[in-house]
Design a protein around this motif. Structure first.
Motif, PDB file in Angstrom:
ATOM      1  N   VAL A 231      65.489  52.790 -30.176  1.00  0.00           N
ATOM      2  CA  VAL A 231      66.869  53.257 -30.179  1.00  0.00           C
ATOM      3  C   VAL A 231      66.864  54.628 -29.515  1.00  0.00           C
ATOM      4  O   VAL A 231      66.330  55.592 -30.056  1.00  0.00           O
ATOM      5  CB  VAL A 231      67.409  53.321 -31.619  1.00  0.00           C
ATOM      6  N   VAL A 232      67.437  54.689 -28.304  1.00  0.00           N
ATOM      7  CA  VAL A 232      67.437  55.933 -27.538  1.00  0.00           C
ATOM      8  C   VAL A 232      68.650  56.756 -27.985  1.00  0.00           C
ATOM      9  O   VAL A 232      69.787  56.304 -27.896  1.00  0.00           O
ATOM     10  CB  VAL A 232      67.487  55.653 -26.016  1.00  0.00           C
ATOM     11  N   VAL A 233      68.366  57.946 -28.486  1.00  0.00           N
ATOM     12  CA  VAL A 233      69.442  58.822 -28.964  1.00  0.00           C
ATOM     13  C   VAL A 233      69.378  60.199 -28.300  1.00  0.00           C
ATOM     14  O   VAL A 233      70.079  61.116 -28.695  1.00  0.00           O
ATOM     15  CB  VAL A 233      69.411  58.971 -30.508  1.00  0.00           C
ATOM     16  N   GLY A 234      68.528  60.336 -27.291  1.00  0.00           N
ATOM     17  CA  GLY A 234      68.429  61.605 -26.568  1.00  0.00           C
ATOM     18  C   GLY A 234      67.473  61.448 -25.411  1.00  0.00           C
ATOM     19  O   GLY A 234      66.325  61.102 -25.621  1.00  0.00           O
ATOM     20  N   LYS A 235      67.970  61.671 -24.190  1.00  0.00           N
ATOM     21  CA  LYS A 235      67.107  61.475 -23.026  1.00  0.00           C
ATOM     22  C   LYS A 235      66.641  62.794 -22.426  1.00  0.00           C
ATOM     23  O   LYS A 235      66.021  62.819 -21.380  1.00  0.00           O
ATOM     24  CB  LYS A 235      67.830  60.657 -21.955  1.00  0.00           C
ATOM     25  N   THR A 236      66.974  63.914 -23.083  1.00  0.00           N
ATOM     26  CA  THR A 236      66.573  65.210 -22.521  1.00  0.00           C
ATOM     27  C   THR A 236      65.055  65.369 -22.640  1.00  0.00           C
ATOM     28  O   THR A 236      64.458  64.957 -23.633  1.00  0.00           O
ATOM     29  CB  THR A 236      67.246  66.365 -23.281  1.00  0.00           C
ATOM     30  N   ALA A 237      64.450  65.994 -21.632  1.00  0.00           N
ATOM     31  CA  ALA A 237      63.000  66.216 -21.654  1.00  0.00           C
ATOM     32  C   ALA A 237      62.672  67.164 -22.802  1.00  0.00           C
ATOM     33  O   ALA A 237      63.432  68.062 -23.123  1.00  0.00           O
ATOM     34  CB  ALA A 237      62.564  66.823 -20.329  1.00  0.00           C
ATOM     35  N   LYS A 238      61.501  66.930 -23.439  1.00  0.00           N
ATOM     36  CA  LYS A 238      61.171  67.786 -24.590  1.00  0.00           C
ATOM     37  C   LYS A 238      60.682  69.159 -24.151  1.00  0.00           C
ATOM     38  O   LYS A 238      60.105  69.310 -23.079  1.00  0.00           O
ATOM     39  CB  LYS A 238      60.157  67.109 -25.506  1.00  0.00           C
ATOM     40  N   LYS A 239      60.947  70.167 -25.018  1.00  0.00           N
ATOM     41  CA  LYS A 239      60.605  71.548 -24.669  1.00  0.00           C
ATOM     42  C   LYS A 239      59.118  71.801 -24.808  1.00  0.00           C
ATOM     43  O   LYS A 239      58.524  72.536 -24.039  1.00  0.00           O
ATOM     44  CB  LYS A 239      61.395  72.517 -25.550  1.00  0.00           C
ATOM     45  N   VAL A 240      58.505  71.203 -25.820  1.00  0.00           N
ATOM     46  CA  VAL A 240      57.068  71.397 -26.035  1.00  0.00           C
ATOM     47  C   VAL A 240      56.379  70.054 -25.809  1.00  0.00           C
ATOM     48  O   VAL A 240      56.723  69.068 -26.446  1.00  0.00           O
ATOM     49  CB  VAL A 240      56.784  71.879 -27.484  1.00  0.00           C
TER      50      VAL A 240
END
Ligand code: DP6
Length: 308
Positions: A165-174
């Motif tokens: 279940v994709v709920v955020g496609k932003t690249a992770k910060k760490v």
């Protein structure tokens, strides 16, 4: 000297979090995973004396070239390389693109260089690129222990589903690589390591008996345990968002209503829902009416990385 490989991502049931040896990517604990049919990386690698420099398309080149250099050295080849890679799923959102990526890169590079490696040796090579990548080489349900990974059961052994279940496609910060390195700063890490052998024993028994409830309970326990460690590291890592938590709550409710479903989460906000094939439709219907979901990606257990 050209080859193309396709490799699946994998979802860990017992997680890899923390490296005993950072340079060699030797994990503190064994991990167990399932290869994912709908999340794959396809990579073409070509070596040629006609190329005047190394070129990488489709992915950040530094770690890729480091990996190629390791394998070039092994084969005694000095030609430049051209690497082209594509994922069929959103990268850097906690769907392990480094796993499928380095598995495909390892198989394609070995193919292009004409290295004759056993599957076991290929898992060790892939591990040096990214730890979880070694679990995307063997088929189906895979265990990684120390240097190598191997298949526990083929993909058709158990008709499980991992509905991402994709709920955020932003690249992770760490990145997870950085995250692994602070694992010893969590006061819960020692407890985690002590608890893992019993979890592995329970998971292996659940596989043998095909006991889905027993499997699901251990999967959730280990996921929450890894996130407890992540959230108490210095600096702490919080990968969940509000939607992740909404779905975690909903899963409990669905289970109380008689739908056997369990969750797990990697280093990102997206949530993986595990069920048996017979319950997939019911679960997909629940998700259809759920506000705030960006995408749903159903996966079956899959074969490992292959030359194509
Ligand atoms: C949270 O394999 O991405 O997904 O070895 O540094 O490349 P590196 O780390 P990586 O770590 C994956 C961590 C995890 C859990 C898991 O897949 O077991």
């Amino acid at each position: 000297m050209k080859a193309t490989a396709k490799a699946p991502a994998n979802i860990a049931f017992i997680k890899y979090w923390g490296k005993k040896d950072v340079a060699l990517r030797i994990p503190y604990n064994p991990s167990i995973s399932m290869n994912l049919s709908a999340c794959t990386t396809t990579t073409t690698v070509e070596f040629s004396n006609k190329f005047s420099k190394d070129e990488v398309f489709g992915v950040e080149p530094t770690r890729v070239i480091e990996h190629i250099n390791r394998m070039r050295k092994l084969a005694g080849v000095t030609s430049h390389v051209r690497v082209e890679t594509t994922n069929n799923f959103p990268s850097s959102a906690g769907i392990a693109s480094s796993a499928s990526g380095f598995a495909a890169l390892t198989i394609a590079t070995a193919g292009a260089l004409g290295l004759s490696c056993s599957e076991k040796e290929l898992t060790a090579l892939a591990r040096l690129g990214s730890g979880s990548a070694c679990r995307s080489i063997p088929d189906g349900f895979v265990k990684w222990d120390g240097e190598f990974a191997y298949s526990l059961y083929p993909s058709d052994y158990w008709d499980l589903r991992d509905i991402i279940v994709v709920v955020g496609k932003t690249a992770k910060k760490v990145s997870s690589s950085e995250g692994h390195e602070a694992v010893e700063t969590s006061p819960y890490f020692k407890n985690r390591l002590e608890a893992i052998p019993e979890r592995i024993r329970k998971i292996e028994a659940a596989f043998q008996e095909k006991n889905f409830q027993a499997l699901g309970e251990v999967i959730e326990e280990d996921c929450l345990d890894m996130h407890r460690v992540m959230q108490t590291q210095v600096p702490p890592l919080y990968y969940w968002n509000d939607m992740t938590k909404n779905i975690m709550d909903a899963v409990k409710g669905w289970r109380n209503d008689g739908l056997p479903v369990y969750f797990t989460i990697d280093a990102g906000p997206n949530i993986h829902l595990l069920c048996e094939g017979k319950d997939e439709q019911r679960l997909l219907e629940k998700l259809q009416g759920f506000p705030g979901i960006e995408e749903v990606i159903p996966n079956k257990p899959a074969e490992g990385a292959r030359l194509i």
